[in-house]
Design a protein around this motif. Structure first.
Motif, PDB file in Angstrom:
ATOM      1  N   GLY A 144       2.947  -3.855  -7.039  1.00  0.00           N
ATOM      2  CA  GLY A 144       2.443  -5.219  -7.118  1.00  0.00           C
ATOM      3  C   GLY A 144       3.305  -6.225  -6.399  1.00  0.00           C
ATOM      4  N   SER A 145       3.092  -7.489  -6.716  1.00  0.00           N
ATOM      5  CA  SER A 145       3.755  -8.595  -6.013  1.00  0.00           C
ATOM      6  C   SER A 145       5.177  -8.841  -6.501  1.00  0.00           C
ATOM      7  CB  SER A 145       2.949  -9.888  -6.208  1.00  0.00           C
ATOM      8  OG  SER A 145       2.968 -10.270  -7.585  1.00  0.00           O
ATOM      9  N   ALA A 146       5.559  -8.241  -7.618  1.00  0.00           N
ATOM     10  CA  ALA A 146       6.873  -8.470  -8.224  1.00  0.00           C
ATOM     11  C   ALA A 146       7.137  -9.958  -8.455  1.00  0.00           C
ATOM     12  CB  ALA A 146       7.987  -7.851  -7.366  1.00  0.00           C
ATOM     13  N   GLY A 147       6.072 -10.717  -8.653  1.00  0.00           N
ATOM     14  CA  GLY A 147       6.212 -12.136  -8.950  1.00  0.00           C
ATOM     15  C   GLY A 147       6.383 -13.033  -7.735  1.00  0.00           C
ATOM     16  N   HIS A 148       6.264 -12.493  -6.532  1.00  0.00           N
ATOM     17  CA  HIS A 148       6.456 -13.291  -5.312  1.00  0.00           C
ATOM     18  C   HIS A 148       5.143 -13.966  -4.902  1.00  0.00           C
ATOM     19  CE1 HIS A 148      10.488 -11.789  -4.584  1.00  0.00           C
ATOM     20  NE2 HIS A 148      10.058 -10.530  -4.650  1.00  0.00           N
ATOM     21  N   ASP A 149       5.144 -15.285  -4.886  1.00  0.00           N
ATOM     22  CA  ASP A 149       3.984 -16.005  -4.359  1.00  0.00           C
ATOM     23  C   ASP A 149       3.909 -15.879  -2.841  1.00  0.00           C
ATOM     24  OD1 ASP A 149       3.065 -16.877  -6.838  1.00  0.00           O
ATOM     25  OD2 ASP A 149       4.352 -18.656  -6.786  1.00  0.00           O
ATOM     26  N   GLN A 150       5.069 -15.935  -2.187  1.00  0.00           N
ATOM     27  CA  GLN A 150       5.164 -15.759  -0.741  1.00  0.00           C
ATOM     28  C   GLN A 150       6.030 -14.534  -0.454  1.00  0.00           C
ATOM     29  OE1 GLN A 150       3.477 -17.722   1.416  1.00  0.00           O
ATOM     30  NE2 GLN A 150       2.680 -18.925  -0.319  1.00  0.00           N
ATOM     31  N   ARG A 151       5.773 -13.906   0.664  1.00  0.00           N
ATOM     32  CA  ARG A 151       6.504 -12.698   1.044  1.00  0.00           C
ATOM     33  C   ARG A 151       7.953 -13.026   1.394  1.00  0.00           C
ATOM     34  NH1 ARG A 151       4.820 -11.359   6.266  1.00  0.00           N
ATOM     35  NH2 ARG A 151       2.784 -11.901   5.387  1.00  0.00           N
ATOM     36  N   PRO A 152       8.930 -12.378   0.763  1.00  0.00           N
ATOM     37  CA  PRO A 152      10.339 -12.610   1.109  1.00  0.00           C
ATOM     38  C   PRO A 152      10.636 -12.097   2.517  1.00  0.00           C
ATOM     39  CG  PRO A 152      10.121 -11.527  -1.029  1.00  0.00           C
ATOM     40  CD  PRO A 152       8.779 -11.456  -0.372  1.00  0.00           C
ATOM     41  N   PRO A 153      11.672 -12.657   3.178  1.00  0.00           N
ATOM     42  CA  PRO A 153      12.005 -12.247   4.544  1.00  0.00           C
ATOM     43  C   PRO A 153      12.854 -10.982   4.585  1.00  0.00           C
ATOM     44  CG  PRO A 153      13.461 -14.006   3.873  1.00  0.00           C
ATOM     45  CD  PRO A 153      12.491 -13.809   2.732  1.00  0.00           C
ATOM     46  N   SER A 223       2.770  -9.993  -1.403  1.00  0.00           N
ATOM     47  CA  SER A 223       2.876 -11.233  -2.174  1.00  0.00           C
ATOM     48  C   SER A 223       1.485 -11.698  -2.612  1.00  0.00           C
ATOM     49  CB  SER A 223       3.531 -12.319  -1.317  1.00  0.00           C
ATOM     50  OG  SER A 223       2.654 -12.694  -0.263  1.00  0.00           O
ATOM     51  N   MET A 224       1.449 -12.688  -3.486  1.00  0.00           N
ATOM     52  CA  MET A 224       0.163 -13.200  -3.937  1.00  0.00           C
ATOM     53  C   MET A 224      -0.617 -13.841  -2.788  1.00  0.00           C
ATOM     54  SD  MET A 224      -0.012 -12.197  -6.994  1.00  0.00           S
ATOM     55  CE  MET A 224      -1.439 -13.078  -7.624  1.00  0.00           C
ATOM     56  N   SER A 225       0.075 -14.499  -1.874  1.00  0.00           N
ATOM     57  CA  SER A 225      -0.627 -15.065  -0.722  1.00  0.00           C
ATOM     58  C   SER A 225      -1.167 -13.965   0.184  1.00  0.00           C
ATOM     59  CB  SER A 225       0.291 -16.003   0.063  1.00  0.00           C
ATOM     60  OG  SER A 225       1.403 -15.299   0.585  1.00  0.00           O
ATOM     61  N   ASP A 226      -0.436 -12.871   0.308  1.00  0.00           N
ATOM     62  CA  ASP A 226      -0.930 -11.729   1.083  1.00  0.00           C
ATOM     63  C   ASP A 226      -2.145 -11.108   0.408  1.00  0.00           C
ATOM     64  OD1 ASP A 226       0.912 -11.675   3.263  1.00  0.00           O
ATOM     65  OD2 ASP A 226       2.436 -10.852   1.921  1.00  0.00           O
ATOM     66  N   LEU A 227      -2.128 -11.068  -0.917  1.00  0.00           N
ATOM     67  CA  LEU A 227      -3.271 -10.511  -1.641  1.00  0.00           C
ATOM     68  C   LEU A 227      -4.524 -11.344  -1.395  1.00  0.00           C
ATOM     69  CD1 LEU A 227      -4.489  -8.479  -3.602  1.00  0.00           C
ATOM     70  CD2 LEU A 227      -3.674  -9.909  -5.501  1.00  0.00           C
ATOM     71  N   GLN A 228      -4.360 -12.662  -1.383  1.00  0.00           N
ATOM     72  CA  GLN A 228      -5.506 -13.520  -1.105  1.00  0.00           C
ATOM     73  C   GLN A 228      -6.052 -13.253   0.291  1.00  0.00           C
ATOM     74  OE1 GLN A 228      -7.086 -15.944  -3.273  1.00  0.00           O
ATOM     75  NE2 GLN A 228      -8.554 -15.506  -1.648  1.00  0.00           N
ATOM     76  N   ALA A 229      -5.165 -13.058   1.266  1.00  0.00           N
ATOM     77  CA  ALA A 229      -5.614 -12.755   2.628  1.00  0.00           C
ATOM     78  C   ALA A 229      -6.323 -11.406   2.678  1.00  0.00           C
ATOM     79  CB  ALA A 229      -4.419 -12.767   3.576  1.00  0.00           C
ATOM     80  N   LYS A 230      -5.837 -10.449   1.905  1.00  0.00           N
ATOM     81  CA  LYS A 230      -6.463  -9.125   1.846  1.00  0.00           C
ATOM     82  C   LYS A 230      -7.889  -9.223   1.298  1.00  0.00           C
ATOM     83  CE  LYS A 230      -5.756  -4.678  -0.550  1.00  0.00           C
ATOM     84  NZ  LYS A 230      -4.785  -3.890  -1.346  1.00  0.00           N
ATOM     85  N   ILE A 231      -8.067 -10.028   0.267  1.00  0.00           N
ATOM     86  CA  ILE A 231      -9.400 -10.198  -0.313  1.00  0.00           C
ATOM     87  C   ILE A 231     -10.355 -10.787   0.725  1.00  0.00           C
ATOM     88  CG2 ILE A 231     -10.709 -11.450  -2.052  1.00  0.00           C
ATOM     89  CD1 ILE A 231      -8.114 -11.317  -3.803  1.00  0.00           C
ATOM     90  N   GLU A 251      -3.929  -6.958 -10.303  1.00  0.00           N
ATOM     91  CA  GLU A 251      -2.562  -7.141  -9.832  1.00  0.00           C
ATOM     92  C   GLU A 251      -1.579  -7.300 -10.981  1.00  0.00           C
ATOM     93  OE1 GLU A 251       1.018  -8.321  -7.989  1.00  0.00           O
ATOM     94  OE2 GLU A 251      -0.030  -9.532  -9.495  1.00  0.00           O
ATOM     95  N   LYS A 252      -2.021  -7.886 -12.069  1.00  0.00           N
ATOM     96  CA  LYS A 252      -1.132  -8.085 -13.207  1.00  0.00           C
ATOM     97  C   LYS A 252      -0.621  -6.760 -13.763  1.00  0.00           C
ATOM     98  CE  LYS A 252      -3.301 -12.435 -14.627  1.00  0.00           C
ATOM     99  NZ  LYS A 252      -4.064 -13.126 -15.700  1.00  0.00           N
ATOM    100  N   ASP A 253      -1.430  -5.697 -13.643  1.00  0.00           N
ATOM    101  CA  ASP A 253      -1.022  -4.394 -14.167  1.00  0.00           C
ATOM    102  C   ASP A 253      -0.119  -3.633 -13.204  1.00  0.00           C
ATOM    103  OD1 ASP A 253      -2.580  -4.790 -16.428  1.00  0.00           O
ATOM    104  OD2 ASP A 253      -4.374  -3.926 -15.482  1.00  0.00           O
ATOM    105  N   MET A 254       0.096  -4.182 -12.017  1.00  0.00           N
ATOM    106  CA  MET A 254       0.845  -3.454 -10.998  1.00  0.00           C
ATOM    107  C   MET A 254       2.305  -3.865 -10.918  1.00  0.00           C
ATOM    108  SD  MET A 254      -1.987  -3.100  -7.994  1.00  0.00           S
ATOM    109  CE  MET A 254      -3.585  -2.333  -8.384  1.00  0.00           C
ATOM    110  N   ASN A 255       2.792  -4.480 -11.963  1.00  0.00           N
ATOM    111  CA  ASN A 255       4.188  -4.908 -12.008  1.00  0.00           C
ATOM    112  C   ASN A 255       4.851  -4.472 -13.308  1.00  0.00           C
ATOM    113  OD1 ASN A 255       4.328  -6.839  -9.508  1.00  0.00           O
ATOM    114  ND2 ASN A 255       2.436  -7.385 -10.573  1.00  0.00           N
ATOM    115  N   ALA A 256       4.342  -3.389 -13.891  1.00  0.00           N
ATOM    116  CA  ALA A 256       4.762  -2.996 -15.240  1.00  0.00           C
ATOM    117  C   ALA A 256       6.106  -2.276 -15.262  1.00  0.00           C
ATOM    118  CB  ALA A 256       3.690  -2.102 -15.869  1.00  0.00           C
ATOM    119  N   GLU A 257       6.428  -1.531 -14.198  1.00  0.00           N
ATOM    120  CA  GLU A 257       7.619  -0.671 -14.228  1.00  0.00           C
ATOM    121  C   GLU A 257       8.423  -0.833 -12.940  1.00  0.00           C
ATOM    122  OE1 GLU A 257       6.517   3.359 -15.055  1.00  0.00           O
ATOM    123  OE2 GLU A 257       5.303   2.808 -16.814  1.00  0.00           O
TER     124      GLU A 257
END
Length: 280
Positions: A144-153, A223-231, A251-257
């Motif tokens: 998942g996104s690991a909580g990142h709204d934008q993709r880290p560099p 990232s969450m912004s990347d997910l929006q672009a994917k959709i 996506e919420k379930d993809m950051n469990a572990e």
């Protein structure tokens, strides 16, 4: 008996390939507007033993040609423009038809998936264990996104280290293309002889994940912004509209572990400097 001539033909083609200087492993992938991710993905997979890439451009409008130009010049990428709606399975079939003699194995994966071995520097170091099989299935955990709204560099595989529980997992195929009889979905195929095995050598079962020798990390969200672009980008396959509410709920379930299994390999392949493997 109806398949016997095709089995003989596959064996004859295997003998031809054995006498040729071809890559042990090629990757086949279709993409759309993935320019920011292509170079890191290519560099990673070259480092783990991929000898050639068959890439199918499916209606991209970004700067992917600039990214791929050096790879094409080196002879490592064969780029095919593929303006086919829902073109993923047709692209795979095209590649098998035209390039089945050009690699010992083909991995059919996506540009958001990273194939590696947890026990070896190169995927090709372990493929010899499966020589007698038409294909090996590789389990693919969702990250998942690991909580990142934008993709880290930093590299994708370093930035996103949280995944779904292994009860929710997918799989893709590394196949001997000469044995493939039919492709009906993007995950598992039918063969002229034999069946897909897992890395223990047993018949592949999707509900029994094995991650010992091979893994395919699927960076489903980035990232969450990347997910929006994917959709918004839509599918290469299948013919199902992307529902944004479903995607963000999933996506919420993809950051469990936590899962950092790829990081030791990144350090060996690229070194610990983030600058040497930075995402585009």
């Amino acid at each position: 008996m109806l398949r016997a001539p095709w089995v003989w033909r596959a064996r004859a083609r295997n003998r031809i390939v054995a006498q040729r200087d071809v890559p042990t492993l090629a990757v086949v992938a279709i993409f759309r507007d993935e320019a920011p991710f292509l170079d890191e993905w290519l560099r990673f997979h070259e480092a783990v033993g991929v000898g050639h890439f068959y890439l199918y451009n499916n209606f991209s409008t970004d700067h992917f040609r600039d990214v791929l130009a050096p790879w094409i010049a080196r002879g490592l990428v064969t780029l095919t423009d593929w303006p086919v709606e829902l073109g993923q399975l047709p692209a795979y079939r095209h590649c098998i038809k035209h390039h089945m003699l050009d690699a010992k194995w083909m991995a059919f994966i996506d540009v958001d998936e990273f194939l590696f071995s947890p026990v070896a520097d190169k995927v090709t170091d372990v493929l010899g264990r499966f020589e007698g099989a038409p294909a090996v299935g590789v389990f693919s955990p969702y990250f998942g996104s690991a909580g990142h709204d934008q993709r880290p560099p930093v590299p994708i595989s370093r930035a996103f280290t949280k995944r779904s529980p292994l009860s929710k997992i997918s799989a893709k195929t590394i196949a001997n293309p000469r044995w493939i009889r039919a492709i009906r979905n993007v995950h598992l195929y039918k063969y002229w002889r034999g069946e897909t095995i897992d890395t223990t050598g047993r018949p592949f079962q999707g509900d029994r994940p094995v991650l010992d020798l091979l893994r395919l990390n699927h960076y489903w969200s980035r990232s969450m912004s990347d997910l929006q672009a994917k959709i918004q980008r839509g599918f290469a396959a299948p013919a199902i509209p992307r529902d944004s509410d479903w995607y963000f709920a999933a996506e919420k379930d993809m950051n469990a572990e936590d899962d950092t299994s790829i990081l030791p390999l990144l350090d060996r392949v690229f070194g610990k400097s983030e600058d040497t493997a930075k995402a585009g």
